[in-house]
Every structure is written in structure tokens, then in C-alpha cells.
Write a protein that holds these residues in place. Structure first.
Motif, short mmCIF file in Angstrom:
data_model
loop_
_atom_site.label_atom_id
_atom_site.label_comp_id
_atom_site.label_asym_id
_atom_site.label_seq_id
_atom_site.Cartn_x
_atom_site.Cartn_y
_atom_site.Cartn_z
N SER A 1 0.85 -1.21 0.00
CA SER A 1 0.00 0.00 0.00
C SER A 1 0.88 1.25 0.00
N ASP B 1 -4.95 2.38 3.89
CA ASP B 1 -5.50 1.02 4.03
C ASP B 1 -6.43 0.90 5.22
N ILE C 1 -2.23 -3.97 9.47
CA ILE C 1 -1.82 -2.89 8.58
C ILE C 1 -0.46 -2.37 9.04
N THR D 1 -0.50 -4.46 3.88
CA THR D 1 -1.58 -5.01 4.69
C THR D 1 -1.56 -6.52 4.54
N LYS E 1 -8.86 -3.56 -4.08
CA LYS E 1 -7.58 -2.99 -4.55
C LYS E 1 -7.61 -2.79 -6.06
#
Ligand code: MLT
Length: 384
Positions: free
Chosen positions: A103, A109, A230, A247, A264
């Protein structure tokens, strides 16, 4: 159009923006006072040269016909995914490449995690906690419930019979620095599993955890079926400006991993190749890449110790780049009192109602500023 009503639940300005604008106004009015910046938690030390070199090599590769790359894979390049898997393996936590999603940092996230939930779902938050969680929840149409984190429970709330669809746990905690053990996280995992909820574990400060505290929720038995974790390179490796995180959505969460993957693909175009190569270099050599984080950590420990020696009540400082200071007056007044002495802080009430009466002091600034700030805090609050 009808604007998203969730915004009505937000304060006019984001906590750290508001605090830094107030500091700038003070600076303009009082140029004679040298500011000690203990407000936002933002990296201040330069990235190590080996990390920068990895980025430079990657950037140059893009100039070659056979090195050029277009869109990155939405879930991340295999080389970085494998570096994340190894980063966990070194700590004895087994994760698999198809569970890792690269990410641009933890904040995006965490907001994404709310997309997994139906609007109107109940999200449980610690109070005090990182203020962006409540903002994101409001924008995404969630309802929230809070667990009090206070001196009595060591700022580590336990599940206590409430119903919720998701809970966000940040450990080591921003803002208090309190950190759960694996056994305590196991209680959360068991509770979440019993009530059919998910845990969103914010591990942005994992590298600051002291011995005995968990660095990953997956150190807790039973967590893989209920928790997504995360992670971020921001605070541990100075990536606040570079932007990279990851993540973990374990296979055991079943459908959740497919939802995450699908989301995503729909909402994210990945992190740049250059940044991912820099992140790979950092994760492959965490000790050297994390040297700056150890400086911030030593700063925080120094500040906490200094303030304790004046008879002040403080938490954090050892397991976080923050010190949580009890002020015995409301946070707004305390913020103002220290700002007038040139010390920029963050009011505890900005992290939740239970944070009132506290200030968060960030230790990302140079040691000289901390020494000067400690003297001002002593003059303002130490018992005489
Ligand atoms: C902080 O706690 O200072 C934050 O990490 C700043 C932010 O990203 O909102």
C-alpha cells in the motif's frame, strides 16, 4: 448533489493540521521565541543512503527499454511482497505472499478496511486513539462505539461485552505508547471470533515495541481468522514522505481476502516501482534502515525520564516515539500554555474525550529541542 452527511461529524480541521497552523500563527506573532516542535509525528532525519541508492538505481532502470515499467501490480511487486514475508519470518511469524498487499501507507489502508463493511456497521475504537480512525469511520458511514483507555487499564482496553462489527487496535498505541502482549491480543481475537467481528490491527509502530509486547497480532493464537494487519514503513523507516506500507489479509479470513483483492483492483493503482525498490532495501536491512527510529525512540525515552524526574506523570516514551503527559488541566488550556512558551504539542482531547487532561509530545525533533521543551514543561507543570 447531496453531500456525504458523514462530513458533518468531523471537526472543521484535522487535528494535526489545526495544531500546526496554531503554531505557525504563534511563530508569526512571536518571532523572538524559538519553537520546539513536539506536535505531529513526522520523520525528520534523512533516509539512509543505501535506501536512496536502491531508488536511484530503480529510477534509472526505467530509462532503459527493457527496464521500463508501466502500472505496477495493484497488490505490489513480488520482490517487495517477498521482503515483507521475510520481515515477518525473522520475528517467527509465518505469512504467505498471497496474504500481502502493498500500500501507500497505513492511513489509506485503514480507510480501505471500512469498505469491507456495510454502511451503518459498528466500529469500536479506543478512546483516546489516532483521530483519523473516527474521521474515516464517519466519512464511510460507520457508527462508532468506544472503549475507554485510561490509567486504570494501563491504556489497554479489553473487550467487555460490547457488540461491534469491527474494532481497530493500534499497538504500540498512538498516542499513549501502551502496547498489548500476545496473550492480551489473544483475548481480543477470541472475543472477535465469538461475536463474528473483525480486528483491524494498526501495526504502524511495531518496530518500537519493547520485549514482551507483540509486534504483530499474528503472535496471538486464533488471530489469523479474524484480523487484518496494517503495517507501514513511515515511522519505522522514515517513509512518511516516500509513502509505502503493507496489509496482511490472512488466508484464514476466507472471503475477506478476496474482497480486499477486488477492492484494490477497483480503487488502487499500486505504489511506484522506485518506492517499492526503496522499501525492499529498507525491509531487507531493517537494523540499518531503522537506525533513525532508534534515535526517535531514545529521544522519547529521554523525554519521559526527564519529565518523570520532575515528578510529572507520563506514559509511552519507551515503546513509542511519543510521550503521553498528564497535565491536570484541560488539554486546550495545556496546549495554549505550552505554545506560549514555544513548545508545540498535540492536545490529548484531539485523540478522544478521554484524552482530555493530557498532551501528546512527539519525539521526532532534535534532542536540543527536547531538552529545551523539557525545561519549559518543568516550569509550566512540575510541582514546586
Ligand atoms: C501523528 O500521529 O502524528 C500522525 O501519524 C500524523 C498523521 O498521519 O495524521
Amino acid at each position: 448533489m447531496r453531500a456525504n452527511g458523514g462530513f458533518k461529524k468531523l471537526t472543521e480541521r484535522y487535528l494535526f493540521k489545526e495544531a500546526s497552523e496554531r503554531a505557525e500563527r504563534f511563530k508569526a506573532a512571536r518571532p523572538d521565541v524559538k519553537l520546539c516542535r513536539l506536535g505531529i509525528g513526522d520523520a525528520t532525519l534523512p533516509v539512509p543512503s543505501f535506501v536512496a541508492e536502491a531508488g536511484a538505481v530503480a529510477a534509472y532502470e526505467l530509462t532503459k527499454k527493457n527496464g521500463f515499467r508501466g502500472y505496477p501490480p495493484a497488490n505490489g511487486y513480488p520482490f517487495l511482497i517477498s521482503a515483507v514475508v521475510d520481515y515477518y519470518a525473522e520475528r517467527g511469524v509465518e505469512i504467505f505472499p498471497d496474504e500481502v498487499f502493498i500500500s501507500d501507507g497505513a492511513k489509506s489502508d485503514i480507510a480501505a478496511a471500512f469498505d469491507l463493511l456495510e454502511r451503518g456497521s459498528v466500529v469500536a475504537l479506543a478512546d483516546p486513539t489516532y483521530p483519523a480512525y473516527a474521521d474515516m469511520a464517519a466519512i464511510k458511514g460507520m457508527r462508532t462505539t468506544t472503549f475507554r483507555a485510561d490509567e486504570e487499564n494501563g491504556f489497554l482496553p479489553k473487550p467487555s461485552g460490547e457488540a461491534f462489527d469491527a474494532v481497530i487496535l493500534c499497538s504500540p498505541s498512538n498516542p499513549t505508547g501502551a502496547a498489548y502482549t500476545a496473550a492480551q491480543l489473544e483475548e481480543w481475537a477470541a472475543y472477535a471470533s465469538r461475536i463474528g467481528a473483525i480486528i483491524v490491527f494498526d501495526a504502524a509502530y511495531e518496530s518500537f515495541a519493547r520485549a514482551g509486547a507483540a509486534r504483530s497480532i499474528y503472535e496471538a493464537r486464533g488471530a489469523k481468522s479474524v484480523a487484518i494487519e496494517i503495517g507501514s514503513l513511515s515511522k519505522s523507516f522514515g517513509f512518511t514522505g516516500l509513502r509505502c506500507g503493507y496489509t496482511i489479509v490472512p488466508r484464514e479470513t476466507g472471503a475477506l481476502r478476496f474482497l480486499w483483492d477486488r477492492r484494490k483492483a477497483a480503487c488502487f493503482n499500486g505504489v511506484s516501482y522506485v518506492t517499492q525498490r526503496m522499501a525492499e532495501a529498507a525491509l531487507k536491512n531493517p537494523e540499518a534502515a531503522g537506525a533513525n527510529a532508534r534515535v526517535y525512540q531514545a529521544n522519547a525515552a529521554f523525554l519521559a525520564e526527564e519529565l518523570r524526574s520532575y515528578g510529572l506523570r507520563v506514559w509511552g516514551g519507551e515503546s513509542a516515539p511519543y510521550v503521553w503527559l498528564k497535565t491536570n488541566e484541560d488539554s486546550a488550556a495545556a496546549f495554549e500554555r505550552l505554545l506560549n512558551r514555544g513548545v508545540v504539542t498535540t492536545p490529548g482531547s484531539g485523540f478522544g474525550a478521554s484524552g482530555d487532561g493530557f498532551l501528546r509530545l512527539s519525539a521526532f525533533c532534535p534532542r536540543e529541542e527536547l531538552i529545551a521543551a523539557a525545561a519549559e514543561i518543568r516550569a509550566a507543570y512540575a510541582p514546586t
